[in-house]
Design an enzyme around this catalytic site. Structure first.
Site, mmCIF file in Angstrom:
data_model
loop_
_atom_site.group_PDB
_atom_site.id
_atom_site.type_symbol
_atom_site.label_atom_id
_atom_site.label_comp_id
_atom_site.label_asym_id
_atom_site.label_seq_id
_atom_site.Cartn_x
_atom_site.Cartn_y
_atom_site.Cartn_z
ATOM 1 N N GLU A 12 -12.009 -5.030 -5.499
ATOM 2 C CA GLU A 12 -12.538 -3.653 -5.480
ATOM 3 C C GLU A 12 -11.703 -2.703 -6.371
ATOM 4 O O GLU A 12 -12.161 -1.613 -6.711
ATOM 5 C CB GLU A 12 -12.546 -3.091 -4.053
ATOM 6 C CG GLU A 12 -13.564 -3.737 -3.109
ATOM 7 C CD GLU A 12 -13.211 -5.164 -2.706
ATOM 8 O OE1 GLU A 12 -12.006 -5.440 -2.503
ATOM 9 O OE2 GLU A 12 -14.113 -6.010 -2.627
ATOM 10 N N ASN A 13 -10.487 -3.117 -6.724
ATOM 11 C CA ASN A 13 -9.606 -2.200 -7.462
ATOM 12 C C ASN A 13 -10.068 -1.913 -8.888
ATOM 13 O O ASN A 13 -9.585 -0.973 -9.525
ATOM 14 C CB ASN A 13 -8.162 -2.733 -7.496
ATOM 15 C CG ASN A 13 -7.443 -2.619 -6.174
ATOM 16 O OD1 ASN A 13 -6.549 -3.399 -5.858
ATOM 17 N ND2 ASN A 13 -7.823 -1.631 -5.361
ATOM 18 N N SER A 35 -7.140 -6.074 -5.842
ATOM 19 C CA SER A 35 -8.302 -6.608 -5.127
ATOM 20 C C SER A 35 -9.540 -6.608 -6.033
ATOM 21 O O SER A 35 -9.549 -5.954 -7.086
ATOM 22 C CB SER A 35 -8.580 -5.777 -3.872
ATOM 23 O OG SER A 35 -9.202 -4.563 -4.244
ATOM 24 N N ASP A 79 0.817 -1.212 0.000
ATOM 25 C CA ASP A 79 0.000 0.000 0.000
ATOM 26 C C ASP A 79 0.856 1.270 0.000
ATOM 27 O O ASP A 79 1.949 1.286 0.557
ATOM 28 C CB ASP A 79 -0.883 -0.025 1.253
ATOM 29 C CG ASP A 79 -2.012 0.979 1.167
ATOM 30 O OD1 ASP A 79 -2.284 1.487 0.060
ATOM 31 O OD2 ASP A 79 -2.618 1.266 2.205
ATOM 32 N N GLY A 80 0.316 2.313 -0.591
ATOM 33 C CA GLY A 80 0.972 3.622 -0.533
ATOM 34 C C GLY A 80 1.607 4.063 -1.834
ATOM 35 O O GLY A 80 2.264 5.107 -1.887
HETATM 36 C C1 FPP Z 1 -2.168 -0.043 -3.218
HETATM 37 O O1 FPP Z 1 -1.622 1.262 -3.190
HETATM 38 C C2 FPP Z 1 -1.534 -0.789 -4.295
HETATM 39 C C3 FPP Z 1 -2.189 -1.415 -5.306
HETATM 40 C C4 FPP Z 1 -3.655 -1.414 -5.444
HETATM 41 C C5 FPP Z 1 -1.453 -2.120 -6.380
HETATM 42 C C6 FPP Z 1 -0.241 -2.884 -5.922
HETATM 43 C C7 FPP Z 1 0.442 -3.414 -7.094
HETATM 44 C C8 FPP Z 1 1.761 -3.273 -7.345
HETATM 45 C C9 FPP Z 1 2.730 -2.659 -6.426
HETATM 46 C C10 FPP Z 1 2.310 -3.839 -8.589
HETATM 47 C C11 FPP Z 1 2.844 -5.182 -8.240
HETATM 48 C C12 FPP Z 1 3.142 -5.837 -9.387
HETATM 49 C C13 FPP Z 1 3.520 -7.094 -9.589
HETATM 50 C C14 FPP Z 1 4.463 -7.260 -10.651
HETATM 51 C C15 FPP Z 1 2.996 -8.268 -8.883
HETATM 52 P P1 FPP Z 1 -2.569 2.504 -3.502
HETATM 53 O O2 FPP Z 1 -2.571 2.755 -4.948
HETATM 54 O O3 FPP Z 1 -3.928 2.248 -2.919
HETATM 55 O O4 FPP Z 1 -1.827 3.645 -2.730
HETATM 56 P P2 FPP Z 1 -2.503 4.891 -2.003
HETATM 57 O O5 FPP Z 1 -3.261 4.333 -0.821
HETATM 58 O O6 FPP Z 1 -1.326 5.709 -1.590
HETATM 59 O O7 FPP Z 1 -3.385 5.574 -2.987
#
Ligand code: FPP
Length: 246
Positions: A74-75, A72, A27-28
């Site tokens: 939800e994403n 997820s 996250d983040g």
């Molecule tokens: C949450 O951060 C992160 C995600 C929804 C996506 C995570 C995916 C990756 C890091 C890519 C991984 C890739 C592979 C190759 C498996 P956020 O976007 O909700 O952050 P925020 O809370 O700061 O908005």
């Protein structure tokens, strides 16, 4: 057991006893990008780079099973541009699996893969198939995954078996439920790590985390270093786990 002590620039000493299964909520990424005035997709790109770095470290220190919340259920409601950028990151990563093969690492995907575009689903299936013989290390990637969805699916599968006369309703116990989860055969989560300051599970591995220890940090996922992981492991080793006992 080695206990955490670190002066500046000193090596962290890892405990002898490591958790068997460590789960990560990556996250983040969005906030990391926003802080730099960049589009959110840049944050995910850095997050994906960091995913590779952390996987490498987990291998180097000998963790047996690691899981990551990549996307997820939800994403999907995020802007199309962001969803597309995430799909591209998965796809690029899946093109590059020779390392998994040479290091005898098995990778599986948790979640309903049927909704992904054909090219991406086929890449996931190929990776699962090619790494299926390996058991030195397990990497579980949650995509289109939701913990409640996983439990509802398990209930449906058990109900179907009962209707077909394969099992009796009274035989449905915890083992039977666990046997219908995406994580069938993999250990429960010992340590759940969530960076970025949020203090919640967000529907990730809710059954498997029944007795997990939690580790939260304000650091954003792209900045979560191998040293930070070592700190979490040292913190974990100092905890007393009683699993409901005394
Ligand atoms: C949450 O951060 C992160 C995600 C929804 C996506 C995570 C995916 C990756 C890091 C890519 C991984 C890739 C592979 C190759 C498996 P956020 O976007 O909700 O952050 P925020 O809370 O700061 O908005």
């Amino acid at each position: 057991m080695a206990i955490f002590s670190k002066k500046k620039d000193e090596e962290l000493t890892l405990p002898e006893k490591l958790p068997e299964h460590v789960a990560f909520i990556m996250d983040g990424n969005g906030r990391w990008a926003k802080k730099r005035g960049l589009p959110r997709a840049f944050g995910h790109r850095e997050g994906a780079k960091n995913f590779r770095k952390i996987v490498r470290h987990c291998k180097d220190i000998g963790l047996k099973c690691i899981s990551f919340y990549a996307f997820s259920t939800e994403n999907w409601c995020r802007p199309k541009e962001e969803v597309d950028a995430l799909m591209k990151l998965f796809s690029d990563y899946l093109d590059d699996i020779h390392e998994l093969l040479t290091e005898k690492t098995r990778m599986i995907f948790l979640g309903d893969k049927s909704v992904f575009p054909d090219y991406l689903r086929e890449k996931m299936l190929k990776v699962e198939e090619e790494t299926a013989p390996y058991d030195e290390m397990f990497i579980l990637i949650a995509v289109n995954y939701g913990g409640r969805d996983e439990l509802a699916r398990a209930a449906k599968l058990l109900a179907q078996k009962a209707v077909a006369g394969e099992i009796r309703p009274e035989d449905i116990d915890e083992k039977a439920v666990a046997g219908e989860l995406y994580t069938k055969g993999y250990p429960d989560v010992d340590l759940m790590i969530r960076p970025s300051g949020e203090l919640r599970l967000s529907n990730f591995l809710i059954w498997q985390c029944a007795y997990a220890e939690f580790y939260f940090t304000n650091i954003l996922w792209p900045d979560f270093t191998p040293d930070e992981l070592d700190k979490a492991l040292i913190d974990f080793a100092a905890r007393q786990r009683r699993f409901g006992g005394v």
